[in-house]
Design a protein around this motif. Structure first.
Motif, mmCIF file in Angstrom:
data_model
loop_
_atom_site.group_PDB
_atom_site.id
_atom_site.type_symbol
_atom_site.label_atom_id
_atom_site.label_comp_id
_atom_site.label_asym_id
_atom_site.label_seq_id
_atom_site.Cartn_x
_atom_site.Cartn_y
_atom_site.Cartn_z
ATOM 1 N N ILE A 119 -65.807 -44.956 62.702
ATOM 2 C CA ILE A 119 -66.842 -45.824 62.154
ATOM 3 C C ILE A 119 -67.710 -45.006 61.203
ATOM 4 O O ILE A 119 -67.594 -43.771 61.153
ATOM 5 C CB ILE A 119 -67.719 -46.434 63.261
ATOM 6 N N ALA A 120 -68.563 -45.674 60.446
ATOM 7 C CA ALA A 120 -69.471 -44.971 59.535
ATOM 8 C C ALA A 120 -70.451 -44.123 60.345
ATOM 9 O O ALA A 120 -70.978 -44.571 61.368
ATOM 10 C CB ALA A 120 -70.223 -45.974 58.676
ATOM 11 N N VAL A 121 -70.684 -42.909 59.884
ATOM 12 C CA VAL A 121 -71.598 -41.987 60.558
ATOM 13 C C VAL A 121 -72.553 -41.400 59.526
ATOM 14 O O VAL A 121 -72.121 -40.908 58.480
ATOM 15 C CB VAL A 121 -70.839 -40.843 61.259
ATOM 16 N N SER A 122 -73.850 -41.441 59.821
ATOM 17 C CA SER A 122 -74.846 -40.853 58.935
ATOM 18 C C SER A 122 -75.224 -39.466 59.424
ATOM 19 O O SER A 122 -75.203 -39.184 60.627
ATOM 20 C CB SER A 122 -76.091 -41.735 58.867
ATOM 21 N N GLY A 123 -75.568 -38.580 58.485
ATOM 22 C CA GLY A 123 -75.926 -37.220 58.842
ATOM 23 C C GLY A 123 -77.170 -36.737 58.116
ATOM 24 O O GLY A 123 -77.582 -37.322 57.104
ATOM 25 N N PRO A 124 -77.785 -35.675 58.620
ATOM 26 C CA PRO A 124 -79.021 -35.151 58.023
ATOM 27 C C PRO A 124 -78.764 -34.206 56.856
ATOM 28 O O PRO A 124 -77.730 -33.540 56.783
ATOM 29 C CB PRO A 124 -79.655 -34.395 59.199
ATOM 30 N N GLY A 125 -79.725 -34.149 55.966
ATOM 31 C CA GLY A 125 -79.682 -33.202 54.861
ATOM 32 C C GLY A 125 -80.929 -32.340 54.879
ATOM 33 O O GLY A 125 -81.730 -32.400 55.816
ATOM 34 N N TYR A 126 -81.085 -31.530 53.846
ATOM 35 C CA TYR A 126 -82.263 -30.670 53.749
ATOM 36 C C TYR A 126 -82.809 -30.751 52.334
ATOM 37 O O TYR A 126 -82.055 -30.669 51.357
ATOM 38 C CB TYR A 126 -81.899 -29.215 54.076
ATOM 39 N N SER A 127 -84.110 -30.929 52.235
ATOM 40 C CA SER A 127 -84.749 -31.031 50.928
ATOM 41 C C SER A 127 -85.569 -29.784 50.635
ATOM 42 O O SER A 127 -86.484 -29.439 51.403
ATOM 43 C CB SER A 127 -85.657 -32.263 50.877
ATOM 44 N N ARG A 128 -85.246 -29.097 49.548
ATOM 45 C CA ARG A 128 -86.044 -27.943 49.138
ATOM 46 C C ARG A 128 -87.379 -28.385 48.554
ATOM 47 O O ARG A 128 -88.291 -27.563 48.410
ATOM 48 C CB ARG A 128 -85.269 -27.105 48.118
ATOM 49 N N LYS A 129 -87.489 -29.662 48.207
ATOM 50 C CA LYS A 129 -88.747 -30.171 47.661
ATOM 51 C C LYS A 129 -89.843 -30.185 48.722
ATOM 52 O O LYS A 129 -91.017 -29.990 48.418
ATOM 53 C CB LYS A 129 -88.557 -31.596 47.112
ATOM 54 N N ILE A 130 -89.430 -30.440 49.969
ATOM 55 C CA ILE A 130 -90.406 -30.480 51.065
ATOM 56 C C ILE A 130 -90.150 -29.377 52.090
ATOM 57 O O ILE A 130 -90.905 -29.237 53.049
ATOM 58 C CB ILE A 130 -90.410 -31.845 51.769
ATOM 59 N N GLU A 131 -89.063 -28.601 51.886
ATOM 60 C CA GLU A 131 -88.699 -27.528 52.814
ATOM 61 C C GLU A 131 -88.559 -28.048 54.242
ATOM 62 O O GLU A 131 -89.078 -27.464 55.192
ATOM 63 C CB GLU A 131 -89.740 -26.386 52.759
#
Length: 232
Positions: A119-131
């Motif tokens: 099934i569709a699975v969502s995952g986390p990322g990382y933003s250098r804009k907000i660290e």
């Protein structure tokens, strides 16, 4: 391209390539792998901070999708940074980016889940804009055939990280000279503008470059080591 599979203990293949040649080589090899597999594949792109692995991984996903639309997805290890608030609580902010400032066990578990998900699975990322971590940064659809897994510590053999490499069907280490990495990191931190130049330099020397040295020791666990030709 002749390579051993990701479970082999043999000496990895080593190539020195310009960035565009590396992209072309990997695209062709992964398409060949995908054509011969009934299962979802996980391709690891590893390397130290500032090695250009994130850029290569993103371009690789684009190339694969150009040939076979919607067939590839990017899975970044950086989404499993410890939350900044947790680092503050643990007194680890100065070492942010080191292996022990990630949720390594969670990443290994997530990789196993997403590799076998129907099934569709969502995952986390990382933003250098907000660290900091961003939840639901991407979604892997059920029809995705290739996961491009990208991060510094994919090949480490210590602790929870040891659970990552066995899940990779093919792994690549991107090798870039240490001084090139230092210059790139200084430029990257300056562009974000979140901290002073003095803080950025201190962080690079205290955390980023030691991480680069640690990761370099794991490169022989890759199936393929690509030294990027910096003369071009």
């Amino acid at each position: 391209m002749e390579t051993e599979n990701s479970q082999s203990n043999d000496t990895p293949v080593r190539r020195t390539l310009r960035p565009e040649a590396a992209l072309s080589l990997l695209t062709a090899h992964i398409l060949e792998m995908e054509a011969g597999s009934r299962e979802r594949l996980a391709i690891g792109i590893a390397g130290g901070p500032g090695s250009g692995k994130s850029t290569l991984a993103s371009e690789l996903m684009t190339m694969l999708d150009a040939v076979r639309p919607r067939s590839a997805a990017l899975v970044p290890m950086d989404g499993f940074h410890m939350r900044h608030a947790k680092l503050e609580k643990l007194g680890l902010v100065d070492f942010k980016g080191a292996p022990h400032t990630f949720e390594g066990a969670e990443f290994a578990g997530f990789l196993h889940h997403i590799k076998h998900a129907k099934i569709a699975v969502s995952g986390p990322g990382y933003s250098r804009k907000i660290e900091d971590v961003v939840e639901n940064a991407y979604t892997v659809r059920p029809d995705v055939r290739v996961l491009i897994v990208e991060g510094n510590y994919l090949l480490l053999s210590e602790g929870a990280w040891a659970g990552v490499k066995p899940q990779l069907d093919f792994s690549v280490f991107i090798d870039v000279p240490r001084e090139t990495v230092r210059a790139r990191l200084l430029k990257r931190h300056a562009e974000e503008g979140l901290f002073s130049e003095e803080r950025n330099k201190a962080h690079i020397e205290r955390t980023d470059l030691p991480n680069y040295d640690l990761v370099a020791q794991s490169q022989d666990r890759a199936d393929l080591i690509i030294t990027i030709d910096s003369a071009h």
